[in-house]
Design a protein around this motif. Structure first.
Motif, PDB file in Angstrom:
ATOM      1  N   TYR A 112       0.814  -1.215   0.000  1.00  0.00           N
ATOM      2  CA  TYR A 112       0.000   0.000   0.000  1.00  0.00           C
ATOM      3  C   TYR A 112       0.852   1.273   0.000  1.00  0.00           C
ATOM      4  O   TYR A 112       0.504   2.255  -0.658  1.00  0.00           O
ATOM      5  CB  TYR A 112      -0.920   0.022   1.226  1.00  0.00           C
ATOM      6  N   ALA A 113       1.951   1.259   0.752  1.00  0.00           N
ATOM      7  CA  ALA A 113       2.791   2.465   0.841  1.00  0.00           C
ATOM      8  C   ALA A 113       3.323   2.843  -0.546  1.00  0.00           C
ATOM      9  O   ALA A 113       3.317   4.022  -0.932  1.00  0.00           O
ATOM     10  CB  ALA A 113       3.945   2.236   1.817  1.00  0.00           C
ATOM     11  N   ALA A 117       2.293   6.258  -2.728  1.00  0.00           N
ATOM     12  CA  ALA A 117       3.363   7.162  -3.169  1.00  0.00           C
ATOM     13  C   ALA A 117       3.334   7.339  -4.690  1.00  0.00           C
ATOM     14  O   ALA A 117       3.570   8.433  -5.206  1.00  0.00           O
ATOM     15  CB  ALA A 117       4.717   6.626  -2.720  1.00  0.00           C
ATOM     16  N   LEU A 118       3.012   6.266  -5.403  1.00  0.00           N
ATOM     17  CA  LEU A 118       2.957   6.331  -6.869  1.00  0.00           C
ATOM     18  C   LEU A 118       1.811   7.235  -7.328  1.00  0.00           C
ATOM     19  O   LEU A 118       1.977   8.086  -8.196  1.00  0.00           O
ATOM     20  CB  LEU A 118       2.781   4.919  -7.446  1.00  0.00           C
ATOM     21  N   LEU A 119       0.635   7.062  -6.701  1.00  0.00           N
ATOM     22  CA  LEU A 119      -0.549   7.802  -7.149  1.00  0.00           C
ATOM     23  C   LEU A 119      -0.589   9.238  -6.634  1.00  0.00           C
ATOM     24  O   LEU A 119      -1.062  10.137  -7.333  1.00  0.00           O
ATOM     25  CB  LEU A 119      -1.817   7.057  -6.725  1.00  0.00           C
ATOM     26  N   ASP A 120      -0.110   9.462  -5.408  1.00  0.00           N
ATOM     27  CA  ASP A 120      -0.151  10.818  -4.852  1.00  0.00           C
ATOM     28  C   ASP A 120       1.021  11.662  -5.345  1.00  0.00           C
ATOM     29  O   ASP A 120       1.048  12.878  -5.156  1.00  0.00           O
ATOM     30  CB  ASP A 120      -0.127  10.775  -3.309  1.00  0.00           C
ATOM     31  N   GLY A 121       2.003  11.001  -5.955  1.00  0.00           N
ATOM     32  CA  GLY A 121       3.216  11.687  -6.417  1.00  0.00           C
ATOM     33  C   GLY A 121       3.113  12.183  -7.849  1.00  0.00           C
ATOM     34  O   GLY A 121       2.021  12.308  -8.417  1.00  0.00           O
ATOM     35  N   PRO A 122       4.267  12.426  -8.476  1.00  0.00           N
ATOM     36  CA  PRO A 122       4.310  13.024  -9.814  1.00  0.00           C
ATOM     37  C   PRO A 122       3.558  12.232 -10.881  1.00  0.00           C
ATOM     38  O   PRO A 122       2.936  12.825 -11.762  1.00  0.00           O
ATOM     39  CB  PRO A 122       5.811  13.073 -10.131  1.00  0.00           C
ATOM     40  N   ASN A 323       8.386   4.598 -14.725  1.00  0.00           N
ATOM     41  CA  ASN A 323       9.520   3.708 -14.418  1.00  0.00           C
ATOM     42  C   ASN A 323      10.463   4.315 -13.383  1.00  0.00           C
ATOM     43  O   ASN A 323      10.950   3.624 -12.485  1.00  0.00           O
ATOM     44  CB  ASN A 323      10.289   3.349 -15.710  1.00  0.00           C
ATOM     45  N   ASP A 324      10.696   5.634 -13.488  1.00  0.00           N
ATOM     46  CA  ASP A 324      11.551   6.323 -12.519  1.00  0.00           C
ATOM     47  C   ASP A 324      10.945   6.264 -11.113  1.00  0.00           C
ATOM     48  O   ASP A 324      11.635   6.030 -10.119  1.00  0.00           O
ATOM     49  CB  ASP A 324      11.747   7.803 -12.904  1.00  0.00           C
ATOM     50  N   GLU A 325       9.624   6.465 -11.055  1.00  0.00           N
ATOM     51  CA  GLU A 325       8.927   6.435  -9.759  1.00  0.00           C
ATOM     52  C   GLU A 325       8.970   5.025  -9.150  1.00  0.00           C
ATOM     53  O   GLU A 325       9.216   4.863  -7.963  1.00  0.00           O
ATOM     54  CB  GLU A 325       7.467   6.880  -9.927  1.00  0.00           C
ATOM     55  N   LEU A 326       8.734   4.000  -9.976  1.00  0.00           N
ATOM     56  CA  LEU A 326       8.791   2.616  -9.472  1.00  0.00           C
ATOM     57  C   LEU A 326      10.191   2.291  -8.954  1.00  0.00           C
ATOM     58  O   LEU A 326      10.330   1.651  -7.903  1.00  0.00           O
ATOM     59  CB  LEU A 326       8.400   1.625 -10.563  1.00  0.00           C
ATOM     60  N   ALA A 327      11.217   2.737  -9.679  1.00  0.00           N
ATOM     61  CA  ALA A 327      12.603   2.487  -9.250  1.00  0.00           C
ATOM     62  C   ALA A 327      12.855   3.175  -7.904  1.00  0.00           C
ATOM     63  O   ALA A 327      13.467   2.591  -6.990  1.00  0.00           O
ATOM     64  CB  ALA A 327      13.572   2.993 -10.316  1.00  0.00           C
ATOM     65  N   ARG A 328      12.350   4.407  -7.774  1.00  0.00           N
ATOM     66  CA  ARG A 328      12.542   5.167  -6.528  1.00  0.00           C
ATOM     67  C   ARG A 328      11.813   4.475  -5.363  1.00  0.00           C
ATOM     68  O   ARG A 328      12.347   4.352  -4.254  1.00  0.00           O
ATOM     69  CB  ARG A 328      11.995   6.578  -6.726  1.00  0.00           C
ATOM     70  N   LEU A 329      10.586   4.013  -5.630  1.00  0.00           N
ATOM     71  CA  LEU A 329       9.770   3.424  -4.558  1.00  0.00           C
ATOM     72  C   LEU A 329      10.261   2.058  -4.113  1.00  0.00           C
ATOM     73  O   LEU A 329      10.021   1.645  -2.981  1.00  0.00           O
ATOM     74  CB  LEU A 329       8.312   3.294  -5.020  1.00  0.00           C
ATOM     75  N   SER A 330      10.918   1.338  -5.011  1.00  0.00           N
ATOM     76  CA  SER A 330      11.325  -0.024  -4.663  1.00  0.00           C
ATOM     77  C   SER A 330      12.696  -0.076  -3.972  1.00  0.00           C
ATOM     78  O   SER A 330      13.174  -1.132  -3.603  1.00  0.00           O
ATOM     79  CB  SER A 330      11.330  -0.916  -5.903  1.00  0.00           C
ATOM     80  N   LYS A 331      13.306   1.105  -3.812  1.00  0.00           N
ATOM     81  CA  LYS A 331      14.614   1.135  -3.115  1.00  0.00           C
ATOM     82  C   LYS A 331      14.450   0.876  -1.638  1.00  0.00           C
ATOM     83  O   LYS A 331      13.516   1.334  -1.023  1.00  0.00           O
ATOM     84  CB  LYS A 331      15.295   2.497  -3.331  1.00  0.00           C
TER      85      LYS A 331
END
Length: 331
Positions: A112-113, A117-122, A323-331
């Protein structure tokens, strides 16, 4: 003393201006879900907040359970200005802004986190920015939950278990292609027809979040529920642009504030409901199973060529952002 009086006078003037800027309005808010579903709870909370903020002038009238038509009919009603609000799954917007398909990409977020972050972000905001030219304004994303497969034939414990099953899917190309990749037989069909199709065995199964499965009594017509968690699904709070453009800046501000506050509440009740629904589905006789991380990874691998194919047809700038957001979130 004088500054206090001036301050009070200014505050009173601001309140009066606000009062004059907020008119008596009834907002028709339609959605597909039953009144015991978290989307309905979100609509009620939004209505309470908006009424409180507007001194009772902005009233929300809820129309649950497809009363105003299916998702596409309600979308057309918003675009035409005959309905003010709806809260469909983001999926339904892929027909007018195809990049919304990114939200439905299988196995993209793990929890969920990451989803929030993906939807509320850029990324989420970039998608919302594409809607006004289509006659819609969005006030944010609500939780629908991770989608899971139910069926009347067998538990789904690995990709091969989907082979040959007739699964009702949302009429959406990403869903169709994903289930074809699993060698299932996906059947696109409006949600309102689904229970009857399961009951008559026109389809073997379907996929939806746990709360939807419980709320619509699919336990009566399907025996197996498998935690495939294949897609994180969100609802989007939509407003007719024709209606939005009639609102004063003060009214628009109140709508945004009420939507932001309702979002936190709706996500909380939705996630609590999902957790509770699993136990209730088992109590109603459904056989529940989870997938091992290894099988989940195998499913992700099967779905990858599908997502790559669709991404190639989308706006490259949005895909890069995704893709950039997914990479950032999965760190």
């Amino acid at each position: 003393m004088r500054s206090a009086i001036v301050g009070a006078a200014l505050a009173a003037t601001a309140c009066l201006a606000l009062a004059q800027d907020v008119q008596e309005r009834v907002i028709k808010f339609g959605h597909l879900n039953n009144t015991d579903h978290p989307v309905s709870m979100g609509v009620k909370k939004f209505g309470e907040l908006l009424a409180a903020k507007s001194g009772g002038k902005l009233k929300v009238q809820e129309f649950p359970s497809n009363q105003l038509g299916n998702e596409m009919q309600q979308q057309a009603a918003l675009q035409g200005g005959v309905q003010e609000m709806s809260a469909p799954a983001t999926t339904s917007l892929a027909g007018i802004v195809k990049e919304f398909g990114l939200v439905d990409f299988p196995f993209s977020v793990a929890n969920y986190a990451q989803a929030d972050a993906l939807l509320d972000g850029p990324l989420g905001q970039a998608l919302i920015a594409r809607l006004p030219e289509k006659g819609l304004v969005a006030l944010g994303y609500w939780d629908l939950g991770f989608r899971n497969v139910t069926n009347s034939k067998r538990p789904i414990t690995r990709p091969e278990d989907l082979d040959g099953l007739k699964i009702r899917v949302i009429p959406n190309p990403v869903f169709l292609e994903t289930f074809k990749a699993f060698k299932a037989n996906p059947v696109p069909m409006p949600f309102a027809e689904l229970y009857g199709a399961l009951e008559s065995k026109a389809v073997d199964g379907q996929e939806n979040p746990f709360a939807v499965i419980l709320s619509n009594k699919f336990f009566e017509v399907n025996k197996y529920v498998s935690a495939t968690n294949h897609v994180y699904a969100a609802n989007i709070v939509l407003v007719s642009k024709r209606f939005w453009d009639k609102l004063s800046p003060a009214e628009q501000k109140l709508m945004h504030e009420a939507a932001d506050e309702a979002r936190s509440y709706q996500r909380k009740v939705s996630r609590e409901a999902a957790q509770k629904a699993v136990g209730e589905l088992q109590a109603k006789g459904m056989q529940y199973n989870e997938l091992s991380p290894a099988e989940q990874a195998r499913m992700r691998a099967v779905a990858k060529p599908v997502t790559e194919k669709f991404a190639a047809a989308y706006d490259p700038a949005i895909v890069k952002l995704y893709n950039d957001e997914l990479a950032r979130l999965s760190k």
